[in-house]
Structures are given as structure tokens and as C-alpha cells.
Design a protein around this motif. Structure first.
Motif, PDB file in Angstrom:
ATOM      1  N   SER A  41      37.348  40.733  43.083  1.00  0.00           N
ATOM      2  CA  SER A  41      35.909  40.465  43.087  1.00  0.00           C
ATOM      3  C   SER A  41      35.174  41.505  42.257  1.00  0.00           C
ATOM      4  O   SER A  41      35.671  42.608  42.012  1.00  0.00           O
ATOM      5  N   SER A  42      33.955  41.121  41.838  1.00  0.00           N
ATOM      6  CA  SER A  42      33.073  42.025  41.114  1.00  0.00           C
ATOM      7  C   SER A  42      31.655  41.609  41.439  1.00  0.00           C
ATOM      8  O   SER A  42      31.247  40.478  41.133  1.00  0.00           O
ATOM      9  N   GLY A  43      30.899  42.495  42.102  1.00  0.00           N
ATOM     10  CA  GLY A  43      29.589  42.093  42.581  1.00  0.00           C
ATOM     11  C   GLY A  43      29.744  40.918  43.528  1.00  0.00           C
ATOM     12  O   GLY A  43      30.587  40.929  44.423  1.00  0.00           O
ATOM     13  N   SER A  44      28.989  39.862  43.284  1.00  0.00           N
ATOM     14  CA  SER A  44      29.081  38.676  44.135  1.00  0.00           C
ATOM     15  C   SER A  44      30.114  37.669  43.636  1.00  0.00           C
ATOM     16  O   SER A  44      30.365  36.651  44.301  1.00  0.00           O
ATOM     17  N   ALA A  45      30.698  37.931  42.462  1.00  0.00           N
ATOM     18  CA  ALA A  45      31.716  37.020  41.911  1.00  0.00           C
ATOM     19  C   ALA A  45      33.063  37.315  42.566  1.00  0.00           C
ATOM     20  O   ALA A  45      33.562  38.443  42.505  1.00  0.00           O
ATOM     21  N   ARG A  46      33.650  36.297  43.164  1.00  0.00           N
ATOM     22  CA  ARG A  46      34.906  36.491  43.893  1.00  0.00           C
ATOM     23  C   ARG A  46      35.896  35.391  43.509  1.00  0.00           C
ATOM     24  O   ARG A  46      35.596  34.202  43.648  1.00  0.00           O
ATOM     25  N   ALA A  47      37.068  35.795  43.044  1.00  0.00           N
ATOM     26  CA  ALA A  47      38.109  34.832  42.664  1.00  0.00           C
ATOM     27  C   ALA A  47      38.859  34.346  43.898  1.00  0.00           C
ATOM     28  O   ALA A  47      38.923  35.043  44.918  1.00  0.00           O
ATOM     29  N   THR A  48      39.448  33.163  43.774  1.00  0.00           N
ATOM     30  CA  THR A  48      40.234  32.594  44.875  1.00  0.00           C
ATOM     31  C   THR A  48      41.729  32.595  44.557  1.00  0.00           C
ATOM     32  O   THR A  48      42.505  31.940  45.250  1.00  0.00           O
ATOM     33  N   THR A  49      42.117  33.331  43.530  1.00  0.00           N
ATOM     34  CA  THR A  49      43.510  33.374  43.108  1.00  0.00           C
ATOM     35  C   THR A  49      44.421  33.843  44.235  1.00  0.00           C
ATOM     36  O   THR A  49      44.101  34.784  44.954  1.00  0.00           O
ATOM     37  N   HIS A  50      45.566  33.175  44.367  1.00  0.00           N
ATOM     38  CA  HIS A  50      46.555  33.559  45.382  1.00  0.00           C
ATOM     39  C   HIS A  50      47.260  34.832  44.923  1.00  0.00           C
ATOM     40  O   HIS A  50      47.820  34.884  43.829  1.00  0.00           O
ATOM     41  N   ASN A  51      47.236  35.866  45.752  1.00  0.00           N
ATOM     42  CA  ASN A  51      47.897  37.138  45.428  1.00  0.00           C
ATOM     43  C   ASN A  51      48.835  37.547  46.551  1.00  0.00           C
ATOM     44  O   ASN A  51      48.527  37.368  47.727  1.00  0.00           O
ATOM     45  N   TYR A  52      49.959  38.126  46.176  1.00  0.00           N
ATOM     46  CA  TYR A  52      50.806  38.833  47.146  1.00  0.00           C
ATOM     47  C   TYR A  52      50.417  40.307  47.162  1.00  0.00           C
ATOM     48  O   TYR A  52      50.296  40.911  48.218  1.00  0.00           O
ATOM     49  N   VAL A  53      50.256  40.888  45.965  1.00  0.00           N
ATOM     50  CA  VAL A  53      49.726  42.243  45.826  1.00  0.00           C
ATOM     51  C   VAL A  53      48.225  42.125  45.565  1.00  0.00           C
ATOM     52  O   VAL A  53      47.813  41.367  44.685  1.00  0.00           O
ATOM     53  N   PRO A  54      47.377  42.839  46.314  1.00  0.00           N
ATOM     54  CA  PRO A  54      45.938  42.801  46.018  1.00  0.00           C
ATOM     55  C   PRO A  54      45.669  43.296  44.594  1.00  0.00           C
ATOM     56  O   PRO A  54      46.022  44.430  44.248  1.00  0.00           O
ATOM     57  N   ILE A  55      45.081  42.433  43.779  1.00  0.00           N
ATOM     58  CA  ILE A  55      44.874  42.719  42.357  1.00  0.00           C
ATOM     59  C   ILE A  55      43.438  42.395  41.955  1.00  0.00           C
ATOM     60  O   ILE A  55      42.885  41.377  42.366  1.00  0.00           O
ATOM     61  N   THR A  56      42.851  43.270  41.133  1.00  0.00           N
ATOM     62  CA  THR A  56      41.595  42.988  40.451  1.00  0.00           C
ATOM     63  C   THR A  56      41.902  42.814  38.969  1.00  0.00           C
ATOM     64  O   THR A  56      42.493  43.700  38.345  1.00  0.00           O
ATOM     65  N   LEU A  57      41.546  41.654  38.428  1.00  0.00           N
ATOM     66  CA  LEU A  57      41.762  41.367  37.012  1.00  0.00           C
ATOM     67  C   LEU A  57      40.467  40.792  36.451  1.00  0.00           C
ATOM     68  O   LEU A  57      40.021  39.714  36.875  1.00  0.00           O
ATOM     69  N   ILE A  58      39.857  41.530  35.515  1.00  0.00           N
ATOM     70  CA  ILE A  58      38.546  41.150  34.985  1.00  0.00           C
ATOM     71  C   ILE A  58      38.541  41.298  33.463  1.00  0.00           C
ATOM     72  O   ILE A  58      38.988  42.313  32.917  1.00  0.00           O
ATOM     73  N   ASP A  59      38.021  40.274  32.791  1.00  0.00           N
ATOM     74  CA  ASP A  59      37.790  40.290  31.346  1.00  0.00           C
ATOM     75  C   ASP A  59      36.312  40.615  31.141  1.00  0.00           C
ATOM     76  O   ASP A  59      35.443  39.818  31.505  1.00  0.00           O
ATOM     77  N   LEU A  95      40.311  44.825  32.524  1.00  0.00           N
ATOM     78  CA  LEU A  95      40.492  45.745  33.645  1.00  0.00           C
ATOM     79  C   LEU A  95      41.567  45.183  34.563  1.00  0.00           C
ATOM     80  O   LEU A  95      41.439  44.066  35.073  1.00  0.00           O
ATOM     81  N   TYR A  96      42.630  45.961  34.745  1.00  0.00           N
ATOM     82  CA  TYR A  96      43.702  45.619  35.672  1.00  0.00           C
ATOM     83  C   TYR A  96      43.764  46.723  36.733  1.00  0.00           C
ATOM     84  O   TYR A  96      43.867  47.904  36.392  1.00  0.00           O
ATOM     85  N   ALA A  97      43.707  46.347  38.002  1.00  0.00           N
ATOM     86  CA  ALA A  97      43.823  47.333  39.072  1.00  0.00           C
ATOM     87  C   ALA A  97      44.495  46.667  40.271  1.00  0.00           C
ATOM     88  O   ALA A  97      44.317  45.471  40.512  1.00  0.00           O
ATOM     89  N   GLY A  98      45.298  47.446  41.012  1.00  0.00           N
ATOM     90  CA  GLY A  98      45.983  46.850  42.146  1.00  0.00           C
ATOM     91  C   GLY A  98      46.553  47.884  43.099  1.00  0.00           C
ATOM     92  O   GLY A  98      46.655  49.079  42.789  1.00  0.00           O
ATOM     93  N   GLU A  99      46.935  47.388  44.258  1.00  0.00           N
ATOM     94  CA  GLU A  99      47.465  48.225  45.328  1.00  0.00           C
ATOM     95  C   GLU A  99      48.876  48.688  45.002  1.00  0.00           C
ATOM     96  O   GLU A  99      49.766  47.891  44.736  1.00  0.00           O
ATOM     97  N   ARG A 100      49.071  50.012  44.996  1.00  0.00           N
ATOM     98  CA  ARG A 100      50.424  50.543  44.818  1.00  0.00           C
ATOM     99  C   ARG A 100      51.321  50.027  45.934  1.00  0.00           C
ATOM    100  O   ARG A 100      50.921  49.934  47.086  1.00  0.00           O
ATOM    101  N   GLN A 101      52.592  49.746  45.608  1.00  0.00           N
ATOM    102  CA  GLN A 101      53.543  49.249  46.599  1.00  0.00           C
ATOM    103  C   GLN A 101      54.507  50.333  47.070  1.00  0.00           C
ATOM    104  O   GLN A 101      55.095  50.230  48.147  1.00  0.00           O
ATOM    105  N   GLY A 102      54.702  51.378  46.266  1.00  0.00           N
ATOM    106  CA  GLY A 102      55.521  52.505  46.689  1.00  0.00           C
ATOM    107  C   GLY A 102      56.988  52.182  46.895  1.00  0.00           C
ATOM    108  O   GLY A 102      57.681  52.887  47.632  1.00  0.00           O
TER     109      GLY A 102
END
Length: 295
Positions: free
Chosen positions: A155-173, A244-251
């Protein structure tokens, strides 16, 4: 609130010959050898394809143990089973337990694509294969003065994607007009980077400069009282376009071999055996099953 700046900069090499042969060049944006630092991102390739009409871009091949996220920067690619990917479209594929795809891919003229390899959580490493075609026109957009940000995941501001994720990911152009400012809040637990496609930007209070072809990895957040930290991006005099690519580290350390990702050599051997014994499903089979479910 503290802001999140740039911790390291990678300047990518010029495009080099790609695996397809003549008419294909590629740039390595994220190096798999640095996965311990880049987690959850394994690989990002920037492919430029300019083939003679009708020539296929490679052939059917397997993947297993991770996800691929294919973003079309420009151009179109037609796949018999996965459909036609147009400029601004994304194909998000979970290889998981193993799948064969790209059976009949033909670029329709000159094209440029970004293909990301994304790790899976340990508990979902062998999830059933699936894919999701995200069309540009369906993507939520955050529009502000001089800024157009298409949110493909997260999500960014009020814009929220509905993409199915296993790892929480932010992907924005993010497309910025000259001097425009874009601010994105990210959880402190996220790792991430900016890849500048066009123009130049400065990032954070330090105003770290990034130009086209550079990768700016986000610095580790400074401990503060909030669970999120903003990233502030300011365009240069000619404007900019930034992924912009950002996501939860899995370790979880990974082992790679060719098109397979696992957590041990045994995982790789098992995936290889499934493939050579003809036991991996094809995307065409998944497409038929999905079509049957809709009927």
C-alpha cells in the motif's frame, strides 16, 4: 520522525549478452550471491529484448522453491497460456513445489522487462504453483502533485493492492515530475531498494543522489518509537522514474542451482528429479484448471 535513507549504492554494469542470444541483453540489478544482505530478494534482472518478428524468447523451463515477479517496463510479450503482458503489467508466479512455464513466449516488438526472484517463507516454500496476471489498468494509483505511484503490491497512502503475497511485499512504480517529492512509509522490519529507471533522485535527509541504472539499498532504520519509517524521494531537474521494492526479511538461508531454490542440496536434487521424471505440472495445465473453475 526519523527517515530512512540509503545504506549502500550499487551501480549496475552496462547491458551484456543475454541467454536468448542475438537481440537480448540483460543487466544484473540484484546479485544472488548477496542474498544474506538482500533477503527476501534473490535476483533482479533487467532484460532488454529486440528479436525478429515471431521468434520465441527462449522455451519451456522449470522453476521451484520461490516466486517470480515479471514487470513489463515497455513493450508486449505474448504467451499462449499466461496471456499477453503489456506495458505496465505484472505476472506474479509462485513456483513453489515446482512448475514449467514460458512454453510459448513471443515478444511483440522491442520490450524491456524486470524479472524478480523472491524467496518464500519456510512454511510455504513448497506451496502449490499458481500465477496472477496484474493488468496495469487495474492497479491502484496514488496521485499527488507531480507524482504518480502505481501500487502493485502492498500500500501507499490510501492506495492498496490486492495482490496475493506469501512474503509481505511493497512494489511501487513511481513517476515524478521535476522537483516532485514522494514519501513512502515502510515497516522497520522491511529490507528494500530503489532502482532508478530514468532521471535522478535524492533520498532522505542526507539527500543521497541516485541516477538511472543505480540501485539504492535502504539503510537499516534508526530505532525510534514507531514501527514504521518514511522513505523520502525527491526528483531531480528532469524528473525521474523509480521502482521501489521492499519486503519482510525471512532469515532463512537458501541454496540455489539453476532454476531451483531450496534450503538444502536435498531440496535441489528432489526438484531436479521431479522435473526429469516429468512430474512437474505445466502452466498450461494450471490455466486449464483455472478456466474450468470459472465455467
Amino acid at each position: 520522525m526519523k527517515d530512512r535513507g540509503i545504506g549502500r549504492i550499487v551501480t549496475t554494469a552496462p547491458p551484456s549478452p543475454g541467454f536468448i542470444g542475438e537481440g537480448h541483453t540483460a543487466v544484473s540489478v540484484v546479485d544472488p550471491k548477496d542474498f544474506s544482505r538482500n533477503d527476501p530478494f534473490i535476483v533482479l534482472m533487467d532484460d532488454r529484448i529486440d528479436l525478429e518478428p515471431g521468434r520465441e524468447a527462449g522455451g519451456a523451463h522449470p522453476h521451484g522453491g520461490f516466486e517470480t515477479v515479471t514487470f513489463v517496463v515497455e513493450g508486449e510479450l505474448r504467451d499462449r497460456d499466461e496471456g499477453t503482458l503489456k506495458t505496465g503489467d505484472v505476472l506474479w508466479m509462485t513456483a513453489g513445489s515446482g512448475v514449467i512455464h514460458n512454453e510459448h513466449v513471443v515478444p511483440l516488438g522491442k520490450s524491456r522487462i524486470l524479472q524478480l526472484w523472491l524467496t518464500l517463507p519456510q512454511s510455504e516454500r513448497w506451496a502449490a504453483p499458481r500465477f496472477e496476471h496484474i493488468e496495469r489498468g487495474t492497479v491502484p494509483v496514488r496521485s499527488e502533485s507531480g507524482v504518480e505511484a502505481r501500487v502493485y503490491s502492498g500500500s501507499s497512502g490510501s492506495a492498496r493492492a490486492t495482490t496475493h503475497n506469501y512474503v509481505p511485499i511493497t512494489l511501487i512504480d513511481v513517476v515524478l515530475q521535476p522537483g516532485a517529492v514522494f514519501e513512502q512509509e515502510l515497516p522497520d522490519s522491511y529490507n528494500g531498494f530503489l532502482y532508478v529507471l530514468d532521471g535522478a533522485v535524492s533520498v532522505g535527509k542526507e539527500r543521497t543522489q541516485l541516477i538511472a541504472g543505480q540501485v539504492g539499498w535502504l539503510a537499516l532504520p534508526v530505532p525510534n518509537a514507531t514501527p514504521v519509517t518514511p522513505v523520502c524521494i525527491t526528483a531531480g531537474d528532469d524528473g525521474a522514474r523509480v521502482m521501489l521494492y521492499a519486503g519482510e526479511r525471512q532469515g532463512v538461508p537458501i541454496v540455489m542451482h539453476g532454476p531451483f531454490v531450496g534450503e538444502s542440496r536435498d531440496d535441489i536434487r528432489r526438484l531436479s528429479r521431479l522435473y526429469t521424471e516429468g512430474k512437474m505440472p505445466r502452466i498450461s495445465e494450471l490455466t486449464e484448471a483455472m478456466s474450468g473453475n470459472r465455467d
